[in-house]
Design an enzyme around this catalytic site. Structure first.
Site, PDB file in Angstrom:
ATOM      1  N   ARG A  98      69.492  -5.538  35.624  1.00 32.34           N
ATOM      2  CA  ARG A  98      68.885  -6.849  35.443  1.00 32.34           C
ATOM      3  C   ARG A  98      67.541  -6.682  34.732  1.00 32.34           C
ATOM      4  O   ARG A  98      66.626  -6.047  35.249  1.00 32.34           O
ATOM      5  CB  ARG A  98      68.667  -7.528  36.804  1.00 32.34           C
ATOM      6  CG  ARG A  98      68.018  -8.894  36.669  1.00 32.34           C
ATOM      7  CD  ARG A  98      67.616  -9.484  38.011  1.00 32.34           C
ATOM      8  NE  ARG A  98      66.811 -10.683  37.746  1.00 32.34           N
ATOM      9  CZ  ARG A  98      65.791 -11.073  38.480  1.00 32.34           C
ATOM     10  NH1 ARG A  98      65.424 -10.397  39.552  1.00 32.34           N
ATOM     11  NH2 ARG A  98      65.124 -12.159  38.149  1.00 32.34           N
TER      12      ARG A  98
ATOM     13  N   HIS B 178      60.949 -14.816  33.249  1.00 25.97           N
ATOM     14  CA  HIS B 178      60.302 -14.108  34.345  1.00 25.97           C
ATOM     15  C   HIS B 178      58.789 -14.212  34.143  1.00 25.97           C
ATOM     16  O   HIS B 178      58.096 -13.209  33.990  1.00 25.97           O
ATOM     17  CB  HIS B 178      60.767 -12.660  34.398  1.00 25.97           C
ATOM     18  CG  HIS B 178      60.546 -11.998  35.727  1.00 25.97           C
ATOM     19  ND1 HIS B 178      61.538 -11.330  36.408  1.00 25.97           N
ATOM     20  CD2 HIS B 178      59.439 -11.906  36.509  1.00 25.97           C
ATOM     21  CE1 HIS B 178      61.056 -10.851  37.543  1.00 25.97           C
ATOM     22  NE2 HIS B 178      59.781 -11.177  37.623  1.00 25.97           N
TER      23      HIS B 178
ATOM     24  N   GLU C 229      62.239 -16.838  40.374  1.00 22.47           N
ATOM     25  CA  GLU C 229      61.248 -17.294  41.340  1.00 22.47           C
ATOM     26  C   GLU C 229      60.416 -18.480  40.841  1.00 22.47           C
ATOM     27  O   GLU C 229      59.195 -18.378  40.677  1.00 22.47           O
ATOM     28  CB  GLU C 229      60.331 -16.139  41.739  1.00 22.47           C
ATOM     29  CG  GLU C 229      61.068 -14.979  42.387  1.00 22.47           C
ATOM     30  CD  GLU C 229      60.132 -13.882  42.904  1.00 22.47           C
ATOM     31  OE1 GLU C 229      58.908 -13.996  42.700  1.00 22.47           O
ATOM     32  OE2 GLU C 229      60.633 -12.925  43.511  1.00 22.47           O
TER      33      GLU C 229
ATOM     34  N   ASN D 228      65.732 -13.130  45.807  1.00 22.47           N
ATOM     35  CA  ASN D 228      64.761 -12.050  45.901  1.00 22.47           C
ATOM     36  C   ASN D 228      64.180 -12.079  47.305  1.00 22.47           C
ATOM     37  O   ASN D 228      63.644 -13.100  47.740  1.00 22.47           O
ATOM     38  CB  ASN D 228      63.636 -12.224  44.880  1.00 22.47           C
ATOM     39  CG  ASN D 228      64.096 -12.038  43.453  1.00 22.47           C
ATOM     40  OD1 ASN D 228      65.246 -11.661  43.200  1.00 22.47           O
ATOM     41  ND2 ASN D 228      63.209 -12.301  42.511  1.00 22.47           N
TER      42      ASN D 228
ATOM     43  N   TYR E  26      61.834  -9.839  50.310  1.00 20.88           N
ATOM     44  CA  TYR E  26      60.982  -8.707  50.633  1.00 20.88           C
ATOM     45  C   TYR E  26      60.529  -8.672  52.090  1.00 20.88           C
ATOM     46  O   TYR E  26      60.472  -7.609  52.693  1.00 20.88           O
ATOM     47  CB  TYR E  26      59.741  -8.716  49.724  1.00 20.88           C
ATOM     48  CG  TYR E  26      60.069  -8.410  48.296  1.00 20.88           C
ATOM     49  CD1 TYR E  26      60.187  -7.109  47.844  1.00 20.88           C
ATOM     50  CD2 TYR E  26      60.282  -9.443  47.375  1.00 20.88           C
ATOM     51  CE1 TYR E  26      60.506  -6.817  46.530  1.00 20.88           C
ATOM     52  CE2 TYR E  26      60.606  -9.170  46.061  1.00 20.88           C
ATOM     53  CZ  TYR E  26      60.716  -7.855  45.635  1.00 20.88           C
ATOM     54  OH  TYR E  26      61.048  -7.581  44.342  1.00 20.88           O
TER      55      TYR E  26
ATOM     56  N   GLU F 151      66.534  -8.972  43.822  1.00 23.93           N
ATOM     57  CA  GLU F 151      65.402  -8.062  43.994  1.00 23.93           C
ATOM     58  C   GLU F 151      65.270  -7.738  45.469  1.00 23.93           C
ATOM     59  O   GLU F 151      65.368  -8.623  46.329  1.00 23.93           O
ATOM     60  CB  GLU F 151      64.071  -8.671  43.536  1.00 23.93           C
ATOM     61  CG  GLU F 151      63.866  -8.802  42.052  1.00 23.93           C
ATOM     62  CD  GLU F 151      62.480  -9.351  41.709  1.00 23.93           C
ATOM     63  OE1 GLU F 151      61.545  -9.196  42.538  1.00 23.93           O
ATOM     64  OE2 GLU F 151      62.335  -9.957  40.638  1.00 23.93           O
TER      65      GLU F 151
END
Length: 458
Positions: A78, A122, A167, A295, A297, A366
């Site tokens: 990606r 992005h 995002e 994504n 985290y 991600e």
């Protein structure tokens, strides 16, 4: 490898990067300036005044990086396309030198038997469009649709998977409300307008991609499992506001074709006085997708914050009476983010329950950790904490799959150490170490671990 999770045999293992974070060459071959070029040059915006002028120099070294992907054994890579390389001012004719770079990258990936997955945006908006209002204006969304059509016409025959936006929550709120990211604004209703126009841009891009005949198209959202700091009514209400801002204002329009029910409670006059929404917008935004990129985290724990700036004229879109608090007992990465792998499973399962058949297949686009990497005497980076992070989060994905969530793939963030936005070069997410003085690439232990995982999965 007995420690590895069991995943479906057709599960896609990949790695991810982003254009401004790795490419460099910001003044070459007709590329125009982006908002991150401008933002990084404003004193105090980025740690140590770092810019993306060179970063990993991927623009010149991409064959070396594709060779790393081939050796790693990933099925997909990606990457993102820099809008200012394709249209230096965000509109008008294509810059063929910029487009040729991505064409060569795609051909190199295909020759290495690595499937390209392209992200169209992005965060590197052409500065010329920001000068005209940026994402606050509908015109930027329309220009994004035109840009998408140009790129898809050149690459759709070779790129099977496309992501419109990465995002949008960060673009809208870190960029236009908190001021922590480019363009560095601190605004109220204009930030909410930016959020809406990003979704309009997504809808227009989806139409352009469908016209070009792409195989798979979707969007990537940064989502987190949100919980309350206590069982108090005030803290539980703060969870509703946090979920509205972080998740529902994106997932409800995209998947349900409606705005979230708690938006007035979350933003008050900032949203009730809006004039940027138009008839037909929700139909465009909710254009069916082939997948949803997530994504992930760290989890989010919130409590009620009792005050809000009373004057809507100076209130930002993130003044939602929410305070984020620490996750007790959790290890923290170099970003200060709590490591709670099972919250990824909780997020995925909750999305499946909440949206049911409206939820398309999911890709984890991600996931990774910044760690305090140390170059050892043997010249290697023994990043055991990153390996544990990746292992435990992949196990969480496998557990979500076992509970019925249709997760099709996982992209580690990131292939390379890179420019980490406002943190400059002080945070390293890569499974490949980059010496920013020599630009030498050195695979870390986590690279070899991921390589073995992929091989074990067949």
């Amino acid at each position: 490898m007995s420690e590895l999770p069991s995943l479906p045999p057709d599960f896609v293992f990949g790695a991810a990067t982003a254009s401004y974070q790795i490419e460099g060459a910001v003044h070459e071959d007709g590329r125009g300036p982006s908002i991150w070029d401008s933002f990084s040059r404003e004193p105090g915006r980025v740690l140590h005044g770092a810019t993306g002028d060179v970063t990993c120099d991927h623009y010149h070294r991409f064959p070396e990086d594709v060779a790393l992907l081939r050796e790693l054994g990933v099925g997909s890579y990606r990457f993102s396309i820099a809008w200012p390389r394709i249209q230096p001012t965000g509109s008008g004719p294509v810059n063929h030198k910029g487009l040729d770079f991505y064409s060569r990258l795609v051909d190199e990936l295909l020759a290495a038997k690595v499937e390209p997955a392209a992200t169209l945006y992005h965060w590197d908006l052409p500065q010329a469009l920001e000068d005209l209002g940026g994402w606050r204006t509908r015109d930027t969304a329309e220009r994004f649709g035109e840009y998408t059509a140009l790129v898809a016409a050149a690459l759709a025959d070779r790129v099977p998977r496309w992501i419109t936006l990465n995002e949008p929550g960060c673009s809208a709120f870190l960029g236009y409300a908190d001021g922590h990211h480019a363009p560095g604004a601190k605004e109220g209703t204009p930030a909410l307008a930016a959020a809406h126009h990003l979704l309009i841009g997504h809808g227009l891009a989806m139409r352009a991609l469908r016209t070009a005949g792409v195989r798979e198209a979707g969007i990537t959202l940064n989502l987190s499992h949100v919980t309350a700091a206590s069982d108090s009514a005030a803290d539980l209400a703060a969870v509703v506001r946090a979920e509205t801002m972080q998740k529902l204002m994106w997932t409800d329009p995209l998947l349900r074709g409606r705005y979230p029910s708690a938006e007035e409670e979350t933003w008050g006059e900032l949203i009730t006085r809006q004039t940027f929404r138009q008839e037909g917008d929700l139909e465009l935004i909710s254009t069916p997708m082939d997948f949803l990129g997530i994504n992930y985290y760290t989890p989010t724990v919130v409590r009620d914050a009792s005050h809000r700036r009373p004057d809507p004229a100076v209130r930002t879109a993130t003044d939602c009476r929410i305070e984020t608090v620490d996750t007790p007992g959790a290890r923290r990465t170099a970003m200060g983010w709590a490591v709670v792998p099972d919250s990824l499973r909780e997020l995925l399962v909750s999305l499946r329950h909440e949206y049911a058949d409206a939820l398309p297949p999911v890709f984890i686009t991600e996931n990774g950790s910044a760690e305090d990497d140390v170059l050892s005497a043997d010249g290697q980076i023994h990043d055991a904490d990153r390996i544990a992070y990746l292992r435990d989060h992949m196990a969480a994905v496998a557990n979500a799959v076992a509970e019925g969530v249709d997760v099709r793939g996982y992209y580690v963030w990131s292939l390379l150490d890179n420019y980490e936005w406002a943190f400059g070069y002080d945070r390293r997410f890569g499974i490949v170490h980059v010496d920013y003085d020599t630009l030498r690439r050195t695979p870390k232990d986590s690279y070899r671990w991921y390589q073995r995982l992929i091989a074990a999965q067949g």
